[in-house]
Design an enzyme around this catalytic site. Structure first.
Site, PDB file in Angstrom:
ATOM      1  N   GLY A 135       2.481   4.867   7.714  1.00 54.88           N
ATOM      2  CA  GLY A 135       2.424   3.719   8.620  1.00 54.88           C
ATOM      3  C   GLY A 135       3.727   2.933   8.559  1.00 54.88           C
ATOM      4  O   GLY A 135       4.590   3.190   7.705  1.00 54.88           O
ATOM      5  N   LEU A 136       3.831   1.979   9.453  1.00 57.38           N
ATOM      6  CA  LEU A 136       5.049   1.166   9.550  1.00 57.38           C
ATOM      7  C   LEU A 136       5.301   0.375   8.267  1.00 57.38           C
ATOM      8  O   LEU A 136       4.376   0.144   7.479  1.00 57.38           O
ATOM      9  CB  LEU A 136       4.902   0.165  10.700  1.00 57.38           C
ATOM     10  N   SER A 137       6.524  -0.051   8.095  1.00 51.98           N
ATOM     11  CA  SER A 137       6.851  -0.955   6.997  1.00 51.98           C
ATOM     12  C   SER A 137       6.053  -2.248   7.174  1.00 51.98           C
ATOM     13  O   SER A 137       6.056  -2.839   8.256  1.00 51.98           O
ATOM     14  CB  SER A 137       8.359  -1.251   7.031  1.00 51.98           C
ATOM     15  N   SER A 193       2.748  -2.346   6.988  1.00 53.52           N
ATOM     16  CA  SER A 193       1.386  -2.064   7.477  1.00 53.52           C
ATOM     17  C   SER A 193       0.354  -2.206   6.361  1.00 53.52           C
ATOM     18  O   SER A 193      -0.831  -2.439   6.619  1.00 53.52           O
ATOM     19  CB  SER A 193       1.307  -0.667   8.113  1.00 53.52           C
ATOM     20  N   GLY A 194       0.789  -2.013   5.108  1.00 55.16           N
ATOM     21  CA  GLY A 194      -0.130  -2.186   3.979  1.00 55.16           C
ATOM     22  C   GLY A 194      -0.281  -0.963   3.072  1.00 55.16           C
ATOM     23  O   GLY A 194      -1.158  -0.930   2.218  1.00 55.16           O
ATOM     24  N   LYS A 195       0.582   0.018   3.218  1.00 53.61           N
ATOM     25  CA  LYS A 195       0.489   1.258   2.424  1.00 53.61           C
ATOM     26  C   LYS A 195       0.511   0.975   0.921  1.00 53.61           C
ATOM     27  O   LYS A 195      -0.341   1.454   0.173  1.00 53.61           O
ATOM     28  CB  LYS A 195       1.648   2.221   2.763  1.00 53.61           C
ATOM     29  N   SER A 236       6.848   7.956   6.208  1.00 56.59           N
ATOM     30  CA  SER A 236       6.714   9.342   6.709  1.00 56.59           C
ATOM     31  C   SER A 236       6.524   9.347   8.228  1.00 56.59           C
ATOM     32  O   SER A 236       5.448   9.694   8.719  1.00 56.59           O
ATOM     33  CB  SER A 236       5.594  10.092   5.982  1.00 56.59           C
TER      34      SER A 236
HETATM   35  N1  LIG Z   1      15.866   1.944   8.136  1.00 55.96           N
HETATM   36  C1  LIG Z   1      14.725   1.748   7.479  1.00 55.96           C
HETATM   37  N2  LIG Z   1      13.539   2.023   8.067  1.00 55.96           N
HETATM   38  C2  LIG Z   1      12.400   1.823   7.405  1.00 55.96           C
HETATM   39  N3  LIG Z   1      12.317   1.360   6.123  1.00 55.96           N
HETATM   40  C3  LIG Z   1      13.477   1.085   5.490  1.00 55.96           C
HETATM   41  C4  LIG Z   1      14.710   1.255   6.135  1.00 55.96           C
HETATM   42  N4  LIG Z   1      15.700   0.907   5.268  1.00 55.96           N
HETATM   43  C5  LIG Z   1      15.092   0.523   4.134  1.00 55.96           C
HETATM   44  N5  LIG Z   1      13.763   0.615   4.257  1.00 55.96           N
HETATM   45  C6  LIG Z   1      12.833   0.328   3.144  1.00 55.96           C
HETATM   46  O1  LIG Z   1      12.476   1.608   2.629  1.00 55.96           O
HETATM   47  C7  LIG Z   1      11.070   1.763   2.612  1.00 55.96           C
HETATM   48  C8  LIG Z   1      10.663   3.066   3.296  1.00 55.96           C
HETATM   49  O2  LIG Z   1      10.965   4.153   2.509  1.00 55.96           O
HETATM   50  P1  LIG Z   1      10.194   5.516   2.734  1.00 55.96           P
HETATM   51  O3  LIG Z   1      10.716   6.462   1.711  1.00 55.96           O
HETATM   52  O4  LIG Z   1       8.745   5.250   2.751  1.00 55.96           O
HETATM   53  O5  LIG Z   1      10.672   5.923   4.207  1.00 55.96           O
HETATM   54  S1  LIG Z   1      10.542   7.321   4.957  1.00 55.96           S
HETATM   55  O6  LIG Z   1       9.187   7.852   4.689  1.00 55.96           O
HETATM   56  O7  LIG Z   1      11.562   8.230   4.442  1.00 55.96           O
HETATM   57  O8  LIG Z   1      10.744   7.006   6.378  1.00 55.96           O
HETATM   58  C9  LIG Z   1      10.479   0.630   3.379  1.00 55.96           C
HETATM   59  O9  LIG Z   1       9.406   0.233   2.563  1.00 55.96           O
HETATM   60  P2  LIG Z   1       7.940  -0.068   3.092  1.00 55.96           P
HETATM   61  O10 LIG Z   1       8.089  -1.437   3.663  1.00 55.96           O
HETATM   62  O11 LIG Z   1       7.119  -0.050   1.851  1.00 55.96           O
HETATM   63  O12 LIG Z   1       7.477   0.925   4.075  1.00 55.96           O
HETATM   64  C10 LIG Z   1      11.578  -0.406   3.476  1.00 55.96           C
HETATM   65  O13 LIG Z   1      11.407  -1.356   2.457  1.00 55.96           O
HETATM   66  N1  LIG Z   2      -5.455  -6.189   5.812  1.00 51.61           N
HETATM   67  C1  LIG Z   2      -4.342  -5.995   5.106  1.00 51.61           C
HETATM   68  N2  LIG Z   2      -4.065  -4.770   4.576  1.00 51.61           N
HETATM   69  C2  LIG Z   2      -2.942  -4.581   3.875  1.00 51.61           C
HETATM   70  N3  LIG Z   2      -2.003  -5.538   3.616  1.00 51.61           N
HETATM   71  C3  LIG Z   2      -2.231  -6.764   4.138  1.00 51.61           C
HETATM   72  C4  LIG Z   2      -3.391  -7.050   4.880  1.00 51.61           C
HETATM   73  N4  LIG Z   2      -3.347  -8.329   5.268  1.00 51.61           N
HETATM   74  C5  LIG Z   2      -2.207  -8.844   4.770  1.00 51.61           C
HETATM   75  N5  LIG Z   2      -1.520  -7.902   4.073  1.00 51.61           N
HETATM   76  C6  LIG Z   2      -0.234  -8.140   3.412  1.00 51.61           C
HETATM   77  O1  LIG Z   2       0.744  -7.399   4.145  1.00 51.61           O
HETATM   78  C7  LIG Z   2       1.761  -6.920   3.276  1.00 51.61           C
HETATM   79  C8  LIG Z   2       1.848  -5.407   3.350  1.00 51.61           C
HETATM   80  O2  LIG Z   2       2.965  -4.985   2.628  1.00 51.61           O
HETATM   81  P1  LIG Z   2       3.073  -3.594   1.919  1.00 51.61           P
HETATM   82  O3  LIG Z   2       1.796  -3.249   1.235  1.00 51.61           O
HETATM   83  O4  LIG Z   2       4.317  -3.610   1.108  1.00 51.61           O
HETATM   84  O5  LIG Z   2       3.228  -2.613   3.190  1.00 51.61           O
HETATM   85  P2  LIG Z   2       3.964  -1.214   3.269  1.00 51.61           P
HETATM   86  O6  LIG Z   2       3.874  -0.559   1.924  1.00 51.61           O
HETATM   87  O7  LIG Z   2       3.213  -0.466   4.340  1.00 51.61           O
HETATM   88  O8  LIG Z   2       5.370  -1.515   3.675  1.00 51.61           O
HETATM   89  C9  LIG Z   2       1.392  -7.390   1.868  1.00 51.61           C
HETATM   90  O9  LIG Z   2       2.072  -8.604   1.608  1.00 51.61           O
HETATM   91  C10 LIG Z   2      -0.120  -7.643   1.984  1.00 51.61           C
HETATM   92  O10 LIG Z   2      -0.603  -8.610   1.077  1.00 51.61           O
END
Ligand SMILES: Nc1ncnc2c1ncn2[C@@H]1O[C@H](COP(=O)(O)OS(=O)(=O)O)[C@@H](OP(=O)(O)O)[C@H]1O
Ligand SMILES: Nc1ncnc2c1ncn2[C@@H]1O[C@H](COP(=O)(O)OP(=O)(O)O)[C@@H](O)[C@H]1O
Length: 202
Positions: free
Chosen positions: A34-36, A38-40, A108
């Site tokens: 899921g998107l950055s 999103s809550g992964k 991903s």
């Molecule tokens: N360009 C760009 N796009 C998206 N995300 C970015 C980027 N640069 C750095 N980040 C940070 O890196 C985290 C994503 O890493 P991933 O290894 O999950 O990405 S991927 O699966 O290879 O697309 C992502 O973390 P999450 O927010 O936990 O998803 C971001 O914190």
């Molecule tokens: N329903 C929900 N499910 C997951 N996270 C939530 C929800 N509502 C609020 N949040 C908040 O949104 C953020 C999600 O961040 P994060 O878990 O790092 O996402 P990701 O790993 O997809 O980038 C956290 O700060 C979390 O507390």
């Protein structure tokens, strides 16, 4: 590149099934995508805690952590992301062989890359979890301030803004985190794992 023609497979005398018997549960990958924002990470952390309490052997792989070590040589272009997911798939497969329930939290973004991992695994060993939240919600949460940086023009190629995210077509589980709470998502996952028999080994 190593010449794999000169390498032979060495079999162990302990099998994946025997490791599962010892653990008394099945092993599989719970693959969060899921998107950055999103809550992964948040949901996988809570799910792991709940599983651990039940005596389930787990390990969590998270994009932010893995990119500091194993995958620190990879960028965020299409090739870097593809190799990131390929390596995580291989590592996760080893962990499934070791008898663990593996939780992976990577954006991903490419369907094909996720499907490649699915293909590496046996039936039922790859549980795709689409952590579905709108870009609007993710941007409002902005837990790391990255969307703000992107909007300020300080980051390029960010998933969901100016880099693609391909949503799963037929995931095992969808978590609508726009409207579902963290607890509801964890309960949904636990219900699935129990119903499908992952938490016992019969
Ligand atoms: N360009 C760009 N796009 C998206 N995300 C970015 C980027 N640069 C750095 N980040 C940070 O890196 C985290 C994503 O890493 P991933 O290894 O999950 O990405 S991927 O699966 O290879 O697309 C992502 O973390 P999450 O927010 O936990 O998803 C971001 O914190
Ligand atoms: N329903 C929900 N499910 C997951 N996270 C939530 C929800 N509502 C609020 N949040 C908040 O949104 C953020 C999600 O961040 P994060 O878990 O790092 O996402 P990701 O790993 O997809 O980038 C956290 O700060 C979390 O507390």
């Amino acid at each position: 590149m190593t010449d794999s023609q000169n390498i032979e497979w060495h079999y162990s005398k302990v099998t994946k099934e025997q490791r599962r018997d010892l653990n008394n549960h099945k092993s599989a990958i719970v693959w969060f995508t899921g998107l950055s924002g999103s809550g992964k990470s948040t949901i996988s952390v809570e799910l792991e805690k709940e599983l651990h309490h039940l005596g389930v052997r787990t390990y969590r792989l998270d994009g932010d952590n893995i990119r500091h070590g194993l995958n620190k040589d990879l960028g965020f272009g299409p090739d870097g992301r593809k190799e990131n997911i390929r390596r995580i798939g291989e590592v996760s497969k080893l962990m499934v062989e070791a008898g663990l329930i593996v939780l992976t939290a990577f954006i991903s973004p490419y369907r094909e890359d996720r499907n490649e991992v699915r293909k590496m695994m046996e039936h039922g060993e790859f549980i795709e979890v689409f952590v579905n939240a709108s870009i609007k919600t993710c941007e409002a949460r902005d837990p790391k301030g990255l969307y703000q940086k992107v909007r300020a023009g300080k980051m390029k190629g960010f998933t969901g803004v100016d880099a693609p995210y391909e949503a799963p077509v037929n995931p095992e589980i969808i978590l609508n985190t726009d409207v579902e709470s963290i607890e509801e998502s964890v309960q949904k996952l636990m219900f699935y794992l129990k119903k499908k028999g992952y938490l016992i080994n019969d």
